[in-house]
Design a protein around this motif. Structure first.
Motif, PDB file in Angstrom:
ATOM      1  N   GLU A   1       0.813  -1.235   0.000  1.00 30.12           N
ATOM      2  CA  GLU A   1       0.000   0.000   0.000  1.00 30.12           C
ATOM      3  C   GLU A   1       0.843   1.279   0.000  1.00 30.12           C
ATOM      4  O   GLU A   1       0.433   2.294   0.581  1.00 30.12           O
TER       5      GLU A   1
ATOM      6  N   ASP B   1      -0.532  -2.978  -4.479  1.00 26.51           N
ATOM      7  CA  ASP B   1      -0.834  -1.545  -4.389  1.00 26.51           C
ATOM      8  C   ASP B   1       0.419  -0.747  -4.006  1.00 26.51           C
ATOM      9  O   ASP B   1       0.378   0.176  -3.192  1.00 26.51           O
TER      10      ASP B   1
ATOM     11  N   ASN C   1      -4.920  -4.382  -6.944  1.00 21.95           N
ATOM     12  CA  ASN C   1      -5.820  -3.780  -7.938  1.00 21.95           C
ATOM     13  C   ASN C   1      -5.229  -2.503  -8.512  1.00 21.95           C
ATOM     14  O   ASN C   1      -5.459  -2.169  -9.679  1.00 21.95           O
TER      15      ASN C   1
ATOM     16  N   HIS D   1      -4.658  -4.725   0.867  1.00 17.62           N
ATOM     17  CA  HIS D   1      -5.889  -4.152   0.315  1.00 17.62           C
ATOM     18  C   HIS D   1      -6.664  -3.335   1.341  1.00 17.62           C
ATOM     19  O   HIS D   1      -7.048  -2.214   1.069  1.00 17.62           O
TER      20      HIS D   1
HETATM   21 FE   LIG Z   1      -6.013  -2.877  -3.033  1.00 15.79          FE
END
Ligand SMILES: [Fe+2]
Length: 388
Positions: free
Chosen positions: A117, A152, A186, A297
Motif C-alpha cells: 500500500e 498496491d 488492484n 488491500h
Molecule cells: Fe487494493
C-alpha cells in the motif's frame, strides 16, 4: 545526459546467484561488478573496507533502458558489494558499491520484511510520500534478507511515473541492498510495467520460490476475482483455473519446512474491503500445509487467530496477516472485532518475520519503529503447531 532513473535493485535471490536490475534515462549497455566484502580488523572495529577485490563481472553490450543481469557462481549466505555501470556514446553512469547477501541454505536462519500500500492509497495519503520514505527507512534499519510487497505499491500501475514516485524513489536505500518480491494489487492494474520491472518466473503474476526453510507462493488475487476467469458458472475458484491448478501442483511438490502464501485481497479481515470469495482457496491452503498467509488491500494491520475449516484451530490453523503497510485508516476497521480477529491496529507499519528452523517469529513494527504485535509459531516434527 545518461543517468540511472530506477535502482539498482535486486531480484530472485538464490544461494549462488542474484539478479540485478536498473533503469537508465536512455538506451545503454549493462555491466555488474561484484566485489568481495572484506572486513577491517583494527582494534575493536570490524567494519567492511572499501571493496576492491573483484570476484565476478557480467554484462551486455546491447543498448537498453531496463537492465537485467543474472549473476551466478557466488557463495551461499555471503555478503558482497556490487556496482552497476551503463555506457553509451553520450556518456557513462554508475551506482555503487552497494552491499547484498546471497540466499541462506536450508536450515539457516533468516529474516524477511513485509509491507504494501505504498501507492498513496488512492489519494488518502496527504503526506506527500513522507510515510513511504519513513517506512522503507524503518525496514532498512532492521536489515532484512528479503522483502515482500503485497500489492498496491503504486496508485495507478499504468502510469510510468508512479513507479518511481511511490516505490523506487522512496524505497531506494532499502532496494539497493534488499532483494524483493511483489504481487499484483488492484492499483497495479495488471499493467505491463509490473512485468517489465520485475524478474519473477513466468507468468510473473503468480510464481513460487524457496528461501532457506520457507517455500513462498505468490498469487494474483485480482485475477481470481474476475468472473470470466472462473472455469464454471457457479463463480467458484476450482480445478481448471490455471492459477488454481498451479497452486495445487506447487504446494503438492513443496518440501520446505514452512509454507507461506501471499496475495493482495484478504479473505479474512474485520474491516472494509474483505474479499470473502478468496476463502475458496483456504481448503487448498489447509490441505497442503500452509502456515502463514499475507494479504493487504485493507489499509490496516490485522492478524487472525489460527484458522481451519472456517473456525479457530489452535493446533493446526493458518494465520492470516493483513499487512496494509503504508496505509492507516482507522475507519476501515469495523467498530467491533470479528470472531477471527486476534490483533488489529490502523497504523503505518511493516511486518518482520524471523525464521529459525522450527520457530517462526513475527513482529509488527510501526513507522516510528515501535513494536506493537508479536506472534511465535513452533512446529513439531509431526507438523503440529503451537502459537503464542
Ligand atoms: Fe487494493
Amino acid at each position: 545526459m545518461l543517468s540511472i532513473v530506477k535502482g539498482p535493485y535486486l531480484q530472485r535471490p538464490a544461494e549462488t546467484g542474484m539478479t540485478f536490475m536498473w533503469e537508465t534515462s536512455e538506451p545503454a549497455s549493462s555491466r555488474v561488478n561484484v566485489f568481495a566484502a572484506e572486513r577491517i580488523h583494527s582494534g575493536h572495529q570490524g567494519n567492511y573496507k572499501t571493496p576492491e577485490r573483484l570476484v565476478r563481472t557480467a554484462g551486455s553490450d546491447d543498448d537498453r533502458t531496463i537492465h537485467r543481469i543474472d549473476m551466478d557462481g557466488l557463495e551461499p549466505a555471503t555478503a558482497y558489494f556490487y556496482t552497476v555501470i551503463s555506457e553509451n556514446a553520450r556518456g557513462k553512469t554508475e551506482s555503487g558499491p552497494h552491499p547484498f547477501k546471497t540466499a541462506v541454505r536450508k536450515g539457516e536462519p533468516f529474516c524477511f520484511a513485509v509491507t504494501s500500500e505504498t501507492g498513496g492509497y488512492s489519494g488518502f495519503d496527504q503526506t506527500n510520500g513522507i510515510i513511504n520514505r519513513n517506512l522503507f527507512g524503518q525496514m532498512q534499519n532492521y536489515r532484512p534478507d528479503l522483502a515482500l510487497f503485497i500489492g498496491d505499491m503504486v496508485n495507478d500501475g499504468r502510469q510510468y511515473d508512479d513507479w518511481s514516485a511511490y516505490l523506487f524513489n522512496p524505497g531506494r536505500g532499502l532496494l539497493w541492498n534488499t532483494p524483493f518480491y511483489s504481487c499484483l494489487g488492484n492499483h497495479e492494474c495488471n499493467a505491463s510495467w509490473y512485468y517489465d520491472f520485475f524478474a519473477y518466473d513466468p507468468p510473473k503474476n503468480y510464481y513460487s520460490f524457496d528461501y532457506g526453510d520457507v517455500h513462498f507462493v505468490c498469487l494474483d488475487s485480482t485475477d481470481f476475482v474476475k468472473r470470466e476467469h472462473y472455469p464454471n458458472a457457479a463463480g467458484t475458484i476450482c480445478e481448471g483455473n490455471p492459477q488454481y491448478d498451479f497452486l495445487v501442483r506447487d504446494l503438492q511438490a513443496a518440501s520446505a519446512k514452512w509454507n507461506i502464501v501471499y496475495f493482495h485481497y484478504p479473505p479474512y479481515v474485520s474491516g472494509g474491503y474483505q474479499v470473502e470469495d478468496l476463502r475458496q482457496l483456504c481448503p487448498v491452503l489447509e490441505r497442503h500445509g500452509v502456515d502463514l498467509v499475507f494479504n493487504s488491500h485493507t489499509i490496516v494491520y490485522e492478524r487472525s487467530h489460527p484458522l481451519r475449516d472456517g473456525r479457530v484451530d489452535m493446533e493446526n490453523g493458518i494465520v492470516y496477516v493483513v499487512a496494509g503497510g503504508a496505509g492507516a485508516m482507522p475507519d476501515w476497521l469495523l467498530p467491533k472485532r470479528e470472531w477471527h480477529t486476534s490483533q488489529s491496529l490502523a497504523v503505518p507499519h511493516f511486518v518482520q518475520v524471523s525464521v529459525v528452523s522450527d520457530r517462526l517469529e513475527l513482529r509488527a513494527i510501526d513507522v516510528e519503529g515501535r513494536l506493537f504485535d508479536t506472534l511465535q509459531i513452533r512446529k513439531a516434527a509431526d507438523g503440529g503447531k503451537t502459537f503464542r
